[in-house]
Design an enzyme around this catalytic site. Structure first.
Site, PDB file in Angstrom:
ATOM      1  CG  ASP A   1      91.176  31.296  87.403  1.00 51.52           C
ATOM      2  OD1 ASP A   1      89.878  31.199  86.926  1.00 51.52           O
ATOM      3  OD2 ASP A   1      91.987  31.105  86.290  1.00 51.52           O
ATOM      4  CB  SER A   2      90.120  27.293  89.251  1.00 45.05           C
ATOM      5  OG  SER A   2      90.063  27.804  88.023  1.00 45.05           O
TER       6      SER A   2
ATOM      7  CB  CYS B   1      86.877  31.117  87.306  1.00 41.73           C
ATOM      8  SG  CYS B   1      87.045  29.590  87.699  1.00 41.73           S
ATOM      9  CG  ASN B   2      83.684  31.584  82.262  1.00 37.04           C
ATOM     10  OD1 ASN B   2      83.014  31.571  81.598  1.00 37.04           O
ATOM     11  ND2 ASN B   2      85.084  31.868  82.055  1.00 37.04           N
TER      12      ASN B   2
ATOM     13  CB  CYS C   1      85.325  27.679  80.157  1.00 44.50           C
ATOM     14  SG  CYS C   1      87.342  26.574  80.514  1.00 44.50           S
TER      15      CYS C   1
ATOM     16  CG  HIS D   1      91.948  26.303  80.518  1.00 43.36           C
ATOM     17  ND1 HIS D   1      91.789  27.213  81.714  1.00 43.36           N
ATOM     18  CD2 HIS D   1      92.953  25.400  80.862  1.00 43.36           C
ATOM     19  CE1 HIS D   1      92.413  26.860  82.428  1.00 43.36           C
ATOM     20  NE2 HIS D   1      92.696  26.146  82.593  1.00 43.36           N
TER      21      HIS D   1
ATOM     22  N   GLY E   1      86.082  23.013  87.691  1.00 44.45           N
ATOM     23  CA  GLY E   1      84.367  22.696  87.087  1.00 44.45           C
ATOM     24  C   GLY E   1      84.461  21.985  87.145  1.00 44.45           C
TER      25      GLY E   1
ATOM     26  CD  GLU F   1      94.534  22.665  83.407  1.00 45.81           C
ATOM     27  OE1 GLU F   1      94.603  21.939  84.294  1.00 45.81           O
ATOM     28  OE2 GLU F   1      94.570  24.118  83.982  1.00 45.81           O
TER      29      GLU F   1
HETATM   30  N1  I24 Z   1      97.748  26.182  80.130  1.00 47.79           N
HETATM   31  C1  I24 Z   1      97.226  25.568  81.256  1.00 47.79           C
HETATM   32  N2  I24 Z   1      96.985  25.225  82.021  1.00 47.79           N
HETATM   33  C2  I24 Z   1      98.393  24.243  82.348  1.00 47.79           C
HETATM   34  C3  I24 Z   1      98.816  25.808  80.761  1.00 47.79           C
HETATM   35  C4  I24 Z   1      99.266  24.756  81.377  1.00 47.79           C
HETATM   36  N3  I24 Z   1     100.133  23.903  81.341  1.00 47.79           N
HETATM   37  C5  I24 Z   1     100.927  24.653  80.184  1.00 47.79           C
HETATM   38  N4  I24 Z   1     100.251  25.361  79.324  1.00 47.79           N
HETATM   39  N5  I24 Z   1      99.050  24.294  83.654  1.00 47.79           N
HETATM   40  O1  I24 Z   1      96.333  26.383  81.119  1.00 47.79           O
HETATM   41  C6  I24 Z   1      97.999  23.975  84.488  1.00 47.79           C
HETATM   42  C7  I24 Z   1      98.224  22.785  85.763  1.00 47.79           C
HETATM   43  N6  I24 Z   1      99.322  23.799  86.757  1.00 47.79           N
HETATM   44  C8  I24 Z   1      99.548  25.278  87.128  1.00 47.79           C
HETATM   45  C9  I24 Z   1     100.119  25.724  87.610  1.00 47.79           C
HETATM   46  O2  I24 Z   1     100.064  25.882  88.683  1.00 47.79           O
HETATM   47  C10 I24 Z   1     100.737  23.887  88.408  1.00 47.79           C
HETATM   48  C11 I24 Z   1      99.514  23.199  87.939  1.00 47.79           C
HETATM   49  C12 I24 Z   1      96.109  28.119  80.002  1.00 47.79           C
HETATM   50  C13 I24 Z   1      95.559  28.973  80.530  1.00 47.79           C
HETATM   51  C14 I24 Z   1      96.945  30.210  80.594  1.00 47.79           C
HETATM   52  C15 I24 Z   1      96.748  31.255  80.630  1.00 47.79           C
HETATM   53  C16 I24 Z   1      99.950  25.650  77.972  1.00 47.79           C
HETATM   54  C17 I24 Z   1     100.317  27.343  78.163  1.00 47.79           C
HETATM   55  C18 I24 Z   1     101.320  27.984  78.932  1.00 47.79           C
HETATM   56  C19 I24 Z   1     101.391  29.329  78.587  1.00 47.79           C
HETATM   57  C20 I24 Z   1     100.435  30.200  78.218  1.00 47.79           C
HETATM   58  C21 I24 Z   1      99.369  29.611  78.001  1.00 47.79           C
HETATM   59  C22 I24 Z   1      99.189  27.672  77.465  1.00 47.79           C
HETATM   60  F1  I24 Z   1     102.111  26.707  79.153  1.00 47.79           F
HETATM   61  F2  I24 Z   1      97.883  27.438  76.916  1.00 47.79           F
HETATM   62  N1  DGL Z   2      88.067  28.342  84.827  1.00 47.17           N
HETATM   63  C1  DGL Z   2      87.658  27.572  84.883  1.00 47.17           C
HETATM   64  C2  DGL Z   2      86.259  27.985  84.504  1.00 47.17           C
HETATM   65  O1  DGL Z   2      86.736  29.499  83.629  1.00 47.17           O
HETATM   66  C3  DGL Z   2      88.494  26.578  84.182  1.00 47.17           C
HETATM   67  C4  DGL Z   2      89.369  25.436  84.812  1.00 47.17           C
HETATM   68  C5  DGL Z   2      88.681  24.725  86.140  1.00 47.17           C
HETATM   69  O2  DGL Z   2      88.133  24.252  85.954  1.00 47.17           O
HETATM   70  O3  DGL Z   2      88.985  24.971  86.988  1.00 47.17           O
HETATM   71  O4  DGL Z   2      85.778  27.442  84.021  1.00 47.17           O
END
Ligand code: I24
Ligand code: DGL
Length: 291
Positions: free
Chosen positions: A30-31, A93-94, A204, A206, A63, A172
């Protein structure tokens, strides 16, 4: 003479030299962290399967990126994971599925599964009005991959699509239950509300985190389809058909790789998966043109 050989014959395995059978894993990429939704579903539906996961957190999100970059990044990740001799590659990843699935399929000799076909199949199986909505990143929607997948399954289906680039940042930032999230979702889905759709594909990784809000906006007649569950079903079906399901008794040890901050990845992954994980940070060897 040959009888003796057969009797003491060591079955061929990926590590035949050592005589020890090492379980072949399912490689999931995944991304970033979003593909962990597919991992959790695979762990639930197929608890014997060993998973290798790669999250390209240093270069996420995909994306908004140009198609050329997404193909190049996805190739790099698959080249990395293939060293571990997985039995299957899952593009969780979609955006990467929409843009790079066919390219990767043509380059590796093992089954490659994306997240688009499983979701499309579920929608075609469920729709009664014949109108299906799809939301995703700009990369996914602009590629036309969902229309193509849906039309291939059912040529007369009407497909209504909408890119929702504001949704990934909402999740995020962790504010997906806020009033701001509700306003953003209501506003961005407004153009979909005039259509008689009865299925909406959350195209997607998320978007399932926004499912309650999306459902409130779209109303009770619209069934939301998320790909994680459907993709894990597809993995199960294919492994069964090819007689490749894991048969081990012991609990598999999964392995996670990420290209960005390993601590941040680990916190999210352990929270989401509810267990400790084995994580390997990956540093890409970047070659600059002209350097
Ligand atoms: N959920 C996602 N991405 C994040 C996040 C999140 N931070 C908090 N939560 N950060 O995706 C992305 C950027 N980061 C990634 C790690 O490296 C550094 C940069 C949602 C999918 C999660 C499976 C909220 C959160 C969480 C745990 C579970 C679910 C959730 F912390 F939404
Ligand atoms: N994983 C990407 C998707 O499902 C969403 C996050 C991104 O843009 O990298 O399209």
């Amino acid at each position: 003479m040959s009888r003796g050989l057969i009797k003491y014959h060591v079955p061929l395995s990926t590590h035949a030299e050592s005589g020890v059978h090492v379980q072949q894993a399912i490689a999931v990429l995944d991304s970033g962290v979003g593909g962990l939704t597919v991992v959790r579903e695979v762990m639930r539906q197929l608890p014997r399967e060993k998973i290798l996961y790669f999250g390209d957190t240093a270069r996420a999100p995909y994306g908004p990126r140009p198609a050329e970059e997404i193909v190049r990044f996805t190739r790099e990740i698959v080249d990395y994971l293939i060293q571990y001799k997985p039995k299957m590659v899952v593009i969780a990843c979609n955006t990467a599925t929409a843009i790079a699935l066919e390219d990767i399929r043509s380059r590796v000799g093992i089954p490659v599964i994306g997240v688009i076909n499983p979701g499309a199949r579920a929608a075609i199986g469920r729709t009664k009005t014949g109108v299906v909505g799809v939301i995703g990143t700009e990369g996914t929607i602009n590629s036309g991959a969902y229309e193509q997948a849906l039309r291939q399954l059912s040529p007369l289906v009407r497909v209504v699509t909408k890119a929702c680039p504001n949704f990934v940042p909402l999740v995020e930032d962790g504010h997906y239950r806020s009033q701001d999230a509700r306003d953003t979702v209501a506003n961005d889905l407004l153009p979909l509300r005039g259509f008689p759709m009865d299925c909406l594909i959350l195209g997607c990784t998320h978007y399932p985190f926004l499912a309650d809000t999306i459902s409130e906006v779209m109303g009770p007649k619209v069934t939301l389809i998320s790909s994680a569950y459907e993709t894990a079903r597809e993995i199960s079906t294919i492994l069964h058909e090819k007689n490749m399901l894991a048969r081990n008794e012991e609990v598999p040890v999964h392995q996670f790789f990420c290209s960005g901050d390993p601590k941040k990845f680990q916190v999210i992954a352990q929270d989401w998966l509810g267990e400790q994980i084995r994580l390997t940070p990956v540093v890409w060897q970047v070659r600059r043109v002209g350097a």
